[in-house]
Design a protein around this motif. Structure first.
Motif, PDB file in Angstrom:
ATOM      1  N   ALA A  82      77.280  62.715  66.536  1.00 16.93           N
ATOM      2  CA  ALA A  82      77.055  64.121  66.870  1.00 16.93           C
ATOM      3  C   ALA A  82      77.143  64.999  65.626  1.00 16.93           C
ATOM      4  CB  ALA A  82      78.068  64.573  67.927  1.00 16.93           C
ATOM      5  N   GLU A  83      78.112  64.716  64.782  1.00 12.87           N
ATOM      6  CA  GLU A  83      78.301  65.494  63.552  1.00 12.87           C
ATOM      7  C   GLU A  83      77.126  65.313  62.586  1.00 12.87           C
ATOM      8  OE1 GLU A  83      81.260  64.794  59.842  1.00 12.87           O
ATOM      9  OE2 GLU A  83      82.242  65.025  61.787  1.00 12.87           O
ATOM     10  N   ARG A  84      76.538  64.116  62.588  1.00 15.06           N
ATOM     11  CA  ARG A  84      75.456  63.798  61.656  1.00 15.06           C
ATOM     12  C   ARG A  84      74.079  63.853  62.321  1.00 15.06           C
ATOM     13  NH1 ARG A  84      78.572  58.358  59.323  1.00 15.06           N
ATOM     14  NH2 ARG A  84      80.423  59.484  58.536  1.00 15.06           N
ATOM     15  N   ALA A  85      73.979  64.477  63.476  1.00 14.89           N
ATOM     16  CA  ALA A  85      72.729  64.437  64.239  1.00 14.89           C
ATOM     17  C   ALA A  85      71.547  64.993  63.461  1.00 14.89           C
ATOM     18  CB  ALA A  85      72.903  65.193  65.557  1.00 14.89           C
ATOM     19  N   ALA A  86      71.751  66.087  62.740  1.00 15.69           N
ATOM     20  CA  ALA A  86      70.638  66.677  61.986  1.00 15.69           C
ATOM     21  C   ALA A  86      70.195  65.748  60.855  1.00 15.69           C
ATOM     22  CB  ALA A  86      71.048  68.038  61.433  1.00 15.69           C
ATOM     23  N   GLU A  87      71.158  65.166  60.151  1.00 17.69           N
ATOM     24  CA  GLU A  87      70.842  64.260  59.043  1.00 17.69           C
ATOM     25  C   GLU A  87      70.110  63.013  59.530  1.00 17.69           C
ATOM     26  OE1 GLU A  87      73.277  61.259  56.039  1.00 17.69           O
ATOM     27  OE2 GLU A  87      74.356  62.786  57.181  1.00 17.69           O
ATOM     28  N   ILE A  88      70.654  62.394  60.592  1.00 12.76           N
ATOM     29  CA  ILE A  88      70.032  61.173  61.106  1.00 12.76           C
ATOM     30  C   ILE A  88      68.702  61.501  61.776  1.00 12.76           C
ATOM     31  CG2 ILE A  88      70.330  59.197  62.649  1.00 12.76           C
ATOM     32  CD1 ILE A  88      73.371  59.541  62.284  1.00 12.76           C
ATOM     33  N   GLY A  89      68.630  62.679  62.434  1.00 11.45           N
ATOM     34  CA  GLY A  89      67.368  63.096  63.040  1.00 11.45           C
ATOM     35  C   GLY A  89      66.266  63.242  62.005  1.00 11.45           C
ATOM     36  N   ALA A  90      66.613  63.740  60.819  1.00 10.86           N
ATOM     37  CA  ALA A  90      65.615  63.862  59.754  1.00 10.86           C
ATOM     38  C   ALA A  90      65.132  62.485  59.297  1.00 10.86           C
ATOM     39  CB  ALA A  90      66.205  64.629  58.571  1.00 10.86           C
ATOM     40  N   LEU A  91      66.042  61.500  59.230  1.00  7.95           N
ATOM     41  CA  LEU A  91      65.630  60.133  58.914  1.00  7.95           C
ATOM     42  C   LEU A  91      64.671  59.604  59.974  1.00  7.95           C
ATOM     43  CD1 LEU A  91      68.981  58.403  57.836  1.00  7.95           C
ATOM     44  CD2 LEU A  91      67.127  59.167  56.355  1.00  7.95           C
ATOM     45  N   MET A  92      65.005  59.868  61.240  1.00  6.23           N
ATOM     46  CA  MET A  92      64.171  59.388  62.335  1.00  6.23           C
ATOM     47  C   MET A  92      62.776  59.984  62.281  1.00  6.23           C
ATOM     48  SD  MET A  92      64.893  59.529  66.447  1.00  6.23           S
ATOM     49  CE  MET A  92      66.579  58.946  66.235  1.00  6.23           C
ATOM     50  N   THR A  93      62.688  61.261  61.997  1.00  6.57           N
ATOM     51  CA  THR A  93      61.382  61.905  61.893  1.00  6.57           C
ATOM     52  C   THR A  93      60.558  61.267  60.782  1.00  6.57           C
ATOM     53  OG1 THR A  93      62.157  64.000  62.796  1.00  6.57           O
ATOM     54  CG2 THR A  93      60.214  64.080  61.389  1.00  6.57           C
ATOM     55  N   ARG A  94      61.187  60.943  59.663  1.00  8.33           N
ATOM     56  CA  ARG A  94      60.451  60.366  58.542  1.00  8.33           C
ATOM     57  C   ARG A  94      59.993  58.941  58.828  1.00  8.33           C
ATOM     58  NH1 ARG A  94      62.423  60.586  52.747  1.00  8.33           N
ATOM     59  NH2 ARG A  94      60.183  60.271  52.462  1.00  8.33           N
ATOM     60  N   GLU A  95      60.837  58.122  59.461  1.00  2.43           N
ATOM     61  CA  GLU A  95      60.445  56.721  59.647  1.00  2.43           C
ATOM     62  C   GLU A  95      59.706  56.472  60.954  1.00  2.43           C
ATOM     63  OE1 GLU A  95      63.614  53.885  59.847  1.00  2.43           O
ATOM     64  OE2 GLU A  95      64.720  54.953  61.395  1.00  2.43           O
ATOM     65  N   GLN A  96      59.895  57.363  61.956  1.00  2.00           N
ATOM     66  CA  GLN A  96      59.275  57.115  63.258  1.00  2.00           C
ATOM     67  C   GLN A  96      58.259  58.180  63.637  1.00  2.00           C
ATOM     68  OE1 GLN A  96      59.553  58.539  66.536  1.00  2.00           O
ATOM     69  NE2 GLN A  96      58.601  56.800  67.573  1.00  2.00           N
ATOM     70  N   GLY A  97      58.414  59.405  63.133  1.00  5.80           N
ATOM     71  CA  GLY A  97      57.402  60.425  63.311  1.00  5.80           C
ATOM     72  C   GLY A  97      57.663  61.475  64.358  1.00  5.80           C
ATOM     73  N   LYS A  98      58.662  61.301  65.209  1.00  7.95           N
ATOM     74  CA  LYS A  98      58.815  62.246  66.317  1.00  7.95           C
ATOM     75  C   LYS A  98      59.291  63.609  65.805  1.00  7.95           C
ATOM     76  CE  LYS A  98      61.512  59.587  68.600  1.00  7.95           C
ATOM     77  NZ  LYS A  98      62.294  58.999  69.692  1.00  7.95           N
ATOM     78  N   PRO A  99      58.938  64.673  66.519  1.00  7.25           N
ATOM     79  CA  PRO A  99      59.350  66.017  66.104  1.00  7.25           C
ATOM     80  C   PRO A  99      60.864  66.131  65.945  1.00  7.25           C
ATOM     81  CG  PRO A  99      57.675  66.164  67.806  1.00  7.25           C
ATOM     82  CD  PRO A  99      58.059  64.711  67.705  1.00  7.25           C
ATOM     83  N   SER A 100      61.281  67.019  65.050  1.00  7.72           N
ATOM     84  CA  SER A 100      62.697  67.142  64.713  1.00  7.72           C
ATOM     85  C   SER A 100      63.569  67.384  65.931  1.00  7.72           C
ATOM     86  CB  SER A 100      62.888  68.278  63.702  1.00  7.72           C
ATOM     87  OG  SER A 100      62.219  67.999  62.507  1.00  7.72           O
ATOM     88  N   LEU A 101      63.126  68.252  66.842  1.00  7.49           N
ATOM     89  CA  LEU A 101      63.935  68.560  68.019  1.00  7.49           C
ATOM     90  C   LEU A 101      64.146  67.320  68.870  1.00  7.49           C
ATOM     91  CD1 LEU A 101      65.319  71.064  69.188  1.00  7.49           C
ATOM     92  CD2 LEU A 101      63.305  71.410  70.637  1.00  7.49           C
ATOM     93  N   GLU A 102      63.101  66.530  69.060  1.00  7.94           N
ATOM     94  CA  GLU A 102      63.227  65.283  69.813  1.00  7.94           C
ATOM     95  C   GLU A 102      64.148  64.311  69.082  1.00  7.94           C
ATOM     96  OE1 GLU A 102      59.775  63.157  71.138  1.00  7.94           O
ATOM     97  OE2 GLU A 102      58.725  64.977  71.744  1.00  7.94           O
ATOM     98  N   ALA A 103      64.018  64.236  67.776  1.00  5.81           N
ATOM     99  CA  ALA A 103      64.806  63.290  66.993  1.00  5.81           C
ATOM    100  C   ALA A 103      66.300  63.604  67.076  1.00  5.81           C
ATOM    101  CB  ALA A 103      64.340  63.290  65.544  1.00  5.81           C
ATOM    102  N   VAL A 104      66.645  64.872  66.896  1.00  3.44           N
ATOM    103  CA  VAL A 104      68.055  65.259  66.989  1.00  3.44           C
ATOM    104  C   VAL A 104      68.573  65.002  68.402  1.00  3.44           C
ATOM    105  CG1 VAL A 104      69.649  67.218  66.900  1.00  3.44           C
ATOM    106  CG2 VAL A 104      67.918  66.934  65.115  1.00  3.44           C
ATOM    107  N   GLY A 105      67.753  65.300  69.403  1.00  3.04           N
ATOM    108  CA  GLY A 105      68.154  65.034  70.782  1.00  3.04           C
ATOM    109  C   GLY A 105      68.415  63.565  71.031  1.00  3.04           C
ATOM    110  N   GLU A 106      67.618  62.706  70.401  1.00  2.00           N
ATOM    111  CA  GLU A 106      67.855  61.273  70.579  1.00  2.00           C
ATOM    112  C   GLU A 106      69.154  60.830  69.940  1.00  2.00           C
ATOM    113  OE1 GLU A 106      66.291  56.890  69.366  1.00  2.00           O
ATOM    114  OE2 GLU A 106      64.781  58.477  69.380  1.00  2.00           O
ATOM    115  N   VAL A 107      69.472  61.355  68.765  1.00  2.00           N
ATOM    116  CA  VAL A 107      70.737  60.996  68.115  1.00  2.00           C
ATOM    117  C   VAL A 107      71.917  61.426  68.993  1.00  2.00           C
ATOM    118  CG1 VAL A 107      72.182  61.274  66.074  1.00  2.00           C
ATOM    119  CG2 VAL A 107      69.701  61.151  65.826  1.00  2.00           C
ATOM    120  N   GLU A 108      71.813  62.599  69.575  1.00  2.00           N
ATOM    121  CA  GLU A 108      72.874  63.057  70.485  1.00  2.00           C
ATOM    122  C   GLU A 108      72.969  62.139  71.699  1.00  2.00           C
ATOM    123  OE1 GLU A 108      72.549  67.818  69.303  1.00  2.00           O
ATOM    124  OE2 GLU A 108      71.556  67.053  71.114  1.00  2.00           O
ATOM    125  N   SER A 109      71.818  61.715  72.224  1.00  2.00           N
ATOM    126  CA  SER A 109      71.813  60.782  73.346  1.00  2.00           C
ATOM    127  C   SER A 109      72.441  59.447  72.959  1.00  2.00           C
ATOM    128  CB  SER A 109      70.374  60.563  73.828  1.00  2.00           C
ATOM    129  OG  SER A 109      70.309  59.562  74.815  1.00  2.00           O
TER     130      SER A 109
END
Length: 501
Positions: A79-106
């Motif tokens: 949860a604390e690193r959601a933005a950082e990990i979400g940015a990694l997810m967007t770069r390697e997988q492509g999904k929009p930032s909002l979706e990516a951060v939501g997935e990390v929280e999930s």
């Protein structure tokens, strides 16, 4: 930090591949290289099994509340690193930032649920047949687990498997998709930082998944394999598991139907179908792939669905306004285009979308416009193969279906229900089905008749951590989530004790 490179995690230490080999991870939005990753072979896989086997006695013996504390700590770090990990997810997988951060929280939520389930692994006392004996049923972890996860949800699919396995007292080695290993490394980092003992979780990235699978399937110390991926690979794993009767949980393809009845809330149905269809650019096993709409409301539903699709903004996931990122690669886009071209050649029509977006910002990525097709029928390829892309095909049912001559309104309605359910069931897959109706009786009759592992009615949430996620038929077996998720990582020992007189 992790975007500069990803190593294997073996026995608590980050390490290169045994021969120093690496493979590249690229950004699906522009084709640029995101990271170099250790390309592990059978040697590193064997070392991961060794580490997991050594760590197993200590982990299974650890008090449940301590294991729960570690899982909760890892969830807090995600949860604390959601933005950082979400940015990694967007770069390697492509999904929009909002979706990516939501997935990390999930992903963190799955660990939190598993932490609570750690405390609820109960045994049983069974009435004995004689006065001088006792019977107990003792739950025990199955042992070392190998997990193989896909690229489309590169964080939450890991913790959906990992959380219950760790809660049950198992140790794990993970092979993430070669397309998205950065998020897997981030999850591993969170677990280690939360105090997970060395060897309890091991990460084995590789661009040669067949070598990893062969190694773990041949190793009798690996007692369970949890796999999410293609049906072709799933069948191969089932065959290989027979050698030493290895346990499997496999979640394979889906071909989800949506059934929209004439009494449905059409605006709500169209909005919900659009959300689930275009989530992650349609790259989800739960994505609606055959949308059956009653003839009386089809025109309005199509209009509403096309309106929802037109509001989406296709753009690189890092763009603030992006609501539809790229497909994972060019091969995925080629499949989408093949499905659309086949449908149009057989008489379907494009209501909206149906092409690659134009402009320089799209030139290097695997983008495709959100698409709605009308006049679709079962002869088209899109009704037989899982598209895995942002295409919503609408089929019509009811009123003109064949039915008994002279049938009254109720008989006609019943026949429409039965006919569309039969069409929805006409697939080798059975993961999820969606139903839209305000009739409670129809809800129960149709839901019970649908041969799918999950049915969601009127847009109810599909995959919270507390629910058992999984399919039937060609979509696999085993459940992830809820108490059944932990149950899948347990053996039950029958203990019969003579106590004397």
């Amino acid at each position: 930090m992790l975007a500069d490179g990803v190593q294997a995690l073996i026995d608590g230490e980050w390490a290169d591949a045994e021969d120093g080999a690496v493979f590249e991870v690229t950004d699906p939005a522009d084709g640029s290289v995101v990271a170099e990753v250790a390309d592990c072979g059978p040697g590193r896989t064997g070392a991961a099994v060794d580490a997991a086997e050594r760590a197993l006695p200590g982990w299974r013996a650890m008090p449940a509340h301590r294991r729960a504390d570690i899982l909760r700590g890892a969830a807090a770090l995600l949860a604390e690193r959601a933005a950082e990990i979400g940015a990694l997810m967007t770069r390697e997988q492509g999904k929009p930032s909002l979706e990516a951060v939501g997935e990390v929280e999930s992903a963190g939520e799955h660990l939190l649920w598993a932490a609570e389930e750690t405390r609820r692994v109960y045994g049983e006392t069974v009435p004995a047949a004689t006065a001088d004996s006792r019977i107990w049923v003792l739950p025990e972890p199955v042992g070392v687990v190998a997990a193989i996860t896909p690229w489309n949800f590169p964080a939450s699919m890991i913790t959906r498997k990992l959380g219950p396995a760790l809660a049950a007292g198992c140790t794990v080695l993970l092979k993430p998709s070669e397309l998205t290993p950065l998020c897997a490394a981030a999850v591993g980092r969170a677990l280690m930082d939360a105090g997970l003992p060395a060897g309890v979780f091991n990460l084995v990235p590789t661009s040669r998944p067949e070598l990893f699978a062969a190694a773990v399937m041949a190793d009798s110390r690996v007692r369970k394999v949890s796999f999410t991926g293609s049906t072709v690979v799933g069948r191969r794993l089932i065959e290989q598991s027979a050698q030493d009767v290895k346990r499997l949980a496999i979640e394979l393809g889906g071909h989800a139907p949506v059934l929209v009845f004439p009494d449905a809330d059409i605006p709500a149905a169209a909005a919900a179908v659009a959300r689930s269809k275009f989530l992650n650019c349609g790259q989800a096993c739960t994505s609606p792939n055959r949308i059956f709409v009653h003839r009386r409301v089809a025109e309005e539903f199509i209009r509403q669905l096309a309106g929802q699709a037109a509001q989406l903004t296709a753009a690189p996931g890092s763009d603030p306004g992006s609501t539809l990122g790229p497909l994972i690669n060019e091969r995925a886009r080629a499949k989408v285009e093949r499905h659309v071209e086949d449908a149009l050649a057989r008489g379907a029509r494009v209501v909206t979308g149906g092409r690659r977006p134009e402009g320089d910002r799209f030139s290097g990525g695997a983008f495709y416009e959100p698409t709605v097709l009308a006049d679709v029928d079962e002869e088209m390829l899109i009704c037989h193969e899982e598209t895995f892309g942002p295409v919503a095909p609408v089929l019509v049912f009811g009123d003109e279906e064949q039915r008994p001559a002279g049938a009254g309104h109720k008989a006609s309605t019943d026949h429409d229900n039965e006919a569309v359910v039969a069409r929805a069931n006409a697939t080798p897959y059975g993961l999820v089905a969606y139903v839209w109706t305000r009739d409670l009786g129809r809800t129960m009759r149709v839901s019970e008749a649908l041969r799918f592992g999950m049915v969601t009615v009127n847009g109810a949430p599909l995959a919270p951590p507390q629910a058992p996620f999984g399919g039937v038929k060609g979509s696999g077996y085993g459940r992830e989530g809820g108490h059944l998720g932990v149950e899948g990582f347990l053996d039950h020992k029958y203990l019969s004790v003579g106590v004397g007189r």
